[in-house]
Motif scaffolding. Structure first.
Motif, mmCIF file in Angstrom:
data_model
loop_
_atom_site.group_PDB
_atom_site.id
_atom_site.type_symbol
_atom_site.label_atom_id
_atom_site.label_comp_id
_atom_site.label_asym_id
_atom_site.label_seq_id
_atom_site.Cartn_x
_atom_site.Cartn_y
_atom_site.Cartn_z
ATOM 1 N N UNK A 109 -8.818 11.056 11.564
ATOM 2 C CA UNK A 109 -7.653 11.687 12.190
ATOM 3 C C UNK A 109 -6.609 11.991 11.120
ATOM 4 N N UNK A 110 -5.838 13.065 11.249
ATOM 5 C CA UNK A 110 -5.927 14.077 12.306
ATOM 6 C C UNK A 110 -7.078 15.045 12.047
ATOM 7 N N UNK A 111 -7.578 15.627 13.082
ATOM 8 C CA UNK A 111 -8.728 16.516 12.938
ATOM 9 C C UNK A 111 -8.481 17.789 13.741
ATOM 10 N N UNK A 112 -9.248 18.800 13.418
ATOM 11 C CA UNK A 112 -9.122 20.066 14.117
ATOM 12 C C UNK A 112 -10.273 20.215 15.109
ATOM 13 N N UNK A 115 -13.480 20.947 13.277
ATOM 14 C CA UNK A 115 -14.150 19.765 12.719
ATOM 15 C C UNK A 115 -14.916 19.043 13.818
ATOM 16 N N UNK B 110 -5.123 25.594 21.366
ATOM 17 C CA UNK B 110 -5.937 24.635 20.597
ATOM 18 C C UNK B 110 -5.117 24.016 19.480
ATOM 19 N N UNK B 114 -4.354 20.011 18.848
ATOM 20 C CA UNK B 114 -4.614 19.362 17.555
ATOM 21 C C UNK B 114 -3.338 18.701 17.026
ATOM 22 N N UNK B 117 -2.212 15.111 18.149
ATOM 23 C CA UNK B 117 -2.861 13.884 17.676
ATOM 24 C C UNK B 117 -1.928 13.070 16.783
ATOM 25 N N UNK B 118 -0.781 13.650 16.406
ATOM 26 C CA UNK B 118 0.154 12.918 15.554
ATOM 27 C C UNK B 118 0.645 11.653 16.246
ATOM 28 N N UNK B 121 -1.500 8.576 15.465
ATOM 29 C CA UNK B 121 -1.395 8.110 14.074
ATOM 30 C C UNK B 121 -0.030 7.510 13.810
ATOM 31 N N UNK B 180 -11.757 14.027 4.864
ATOM 32 C CA UNK B 180 -12.934 14.321 5.677
ATOM 33 C C UNK B 180 -14.094 14.741 4.779
#
Lengths: 127, 190
Positions: A109-112, A115, B110, B114, B117-118, B121, B180
């Motif tokens: 995280x964070x991811x799109x 992904x 979208x 996305x 998601x902050x 975290x 990633x």
């Protein structure tokens, strides 16, 4: 056999409601319809024992059962359910621990959405 | 006696006793004075040992910088997510006004998902800061108890739960976290 998003069963496991909502909505945009949710590993393991899921997408940091412990429990029960860890835990020892426990893929995280779809394709094949 | 814990009033009492005897040497034998000084030395050695065990040095060198780094990251992530969401909303409005197709709007929706998601975290980062503050609090309590300001009571907070040593929460690349792409390469090496 290629997976059909319209009929595939996906389980999303995360203790943050926002995260479950985000992943759910991204999955719907990708085309998936049958999406269940669990708030921790223990609840997820119960669901997995009762229903055949085509994919589990799980966070790591949860109580009382973490995503890693959930994965270990699933594999210990001889279930090969495809499992993607989606988590902020990004150190090498985390990746190795997850891989040794039998994770199929790992998203940090964070991811799109891109992904997420790419890793799901890598695990499930094209859909 | 070495290893024994002393209260501040005991230390003061012995110091005063030594001073008193030294100032009146004709009334006390050298052996008694020597023994009291030896007792005082033992107490000071023990106190120094207990102080070193509280290990407060890393509060300044490690815990505070770590906590401030996490809070900086929270502020940064929140700002970035807010900008992304506002930008996406603006583009949606422009797309609607221009009569653009659903694809353009869906793409921006979208981006908003996305960006959200902050919250996960930042929540974990704040959790790390809270744990750091608790650690600092414990060290201060241990230090205060050692030097006798908290007399006769064990007011240390309970030790933190024994968490899985793997659970560290969000890690930036600077903190040893992998990107990633690095994760993908590592998985591919198995």
């Amino acid at each position: 056999m290629p997976i059909n998003p319209q009929t595939a069963n996906i389980l999303v496991v995360d203790d943050y409601k926002t995260m479950r909502l985000v992943i759910r909505n991204l999955l719907i945009q990708i085309g998936f319809r049958n999406i269940d949710e669990a708030t921790d590993g223990q609840m997820a393991f119960g669901l997995i024992q009762d229903k055949a899921y085509d994919l589990v997408i799980s966070d790591w940091n949860m109580e009382p059962m973490t995503g890693l412990d959930l994965l270990k429990s699933v594999r210990a029960a001889n279930m090969n359910t495809p499992f993607i860890m989606v988590t902020a835990e990004s150190k090498t020892e985390n990746i190795i621990a997850a891989k040794q426990a039998g994770v199929n893929n790992y998203i940090v995280k964070p991811f799109s959405a891109e992904i997420l779809k790419s890793k799901m394709t890598a695990v499930l094949g094209s859909f | 006696m070495p290893g024994e814990s002393y209260r501040r009033d005991q230390v003061v009492s012995i110091i005063n006793s030594v001073i008193s005897k030294i100032s009146q040497p004709q009334e006390h034998s050298v052996d008694i004075i020597r023994q009291e000084i030896a007792n005082l030395k033992d107490m000071l050695e023990d106190l120094r040992s207990q102080l070193s065990m509280t290990d407060v040095r890393n509060v300044h060198a490690e815990h505070i910088p770590s906590a401030t780094d996490e809070l900086d990251a929270v502020a940064g992530a929140t700002e970035a997510a807010t900008m992304t969401i506002m930008d996406a909303c603006e583009k949606i409005l422009q797309a609607q006004q221009a009569g653009a197709g659903d694809d353009a709007i869906e793409g921006e929706v979208t981006r908003i998902y996305e960006a959200c998601t902050f919250q996960d975290i930042t929540g974990q980062r704040i959790g790390k800061v809270v744990r750091t503050l608790k650690t600092i609090d414990e060290k201060i309590h241990a230090l205060l108890r050692t030097i006798g300001d908290i007399a006769g009571e064990d007011r240390l907070p309970p030790a933190p739960a024994n968490n899985d040593s793997l659970l560290n929460g969000p890690s930036s690349v600077q903190q040893g976290g992998l990107s990633q792409d690095e994760i993908d390469r590592l998985l591919g090496s198995f």
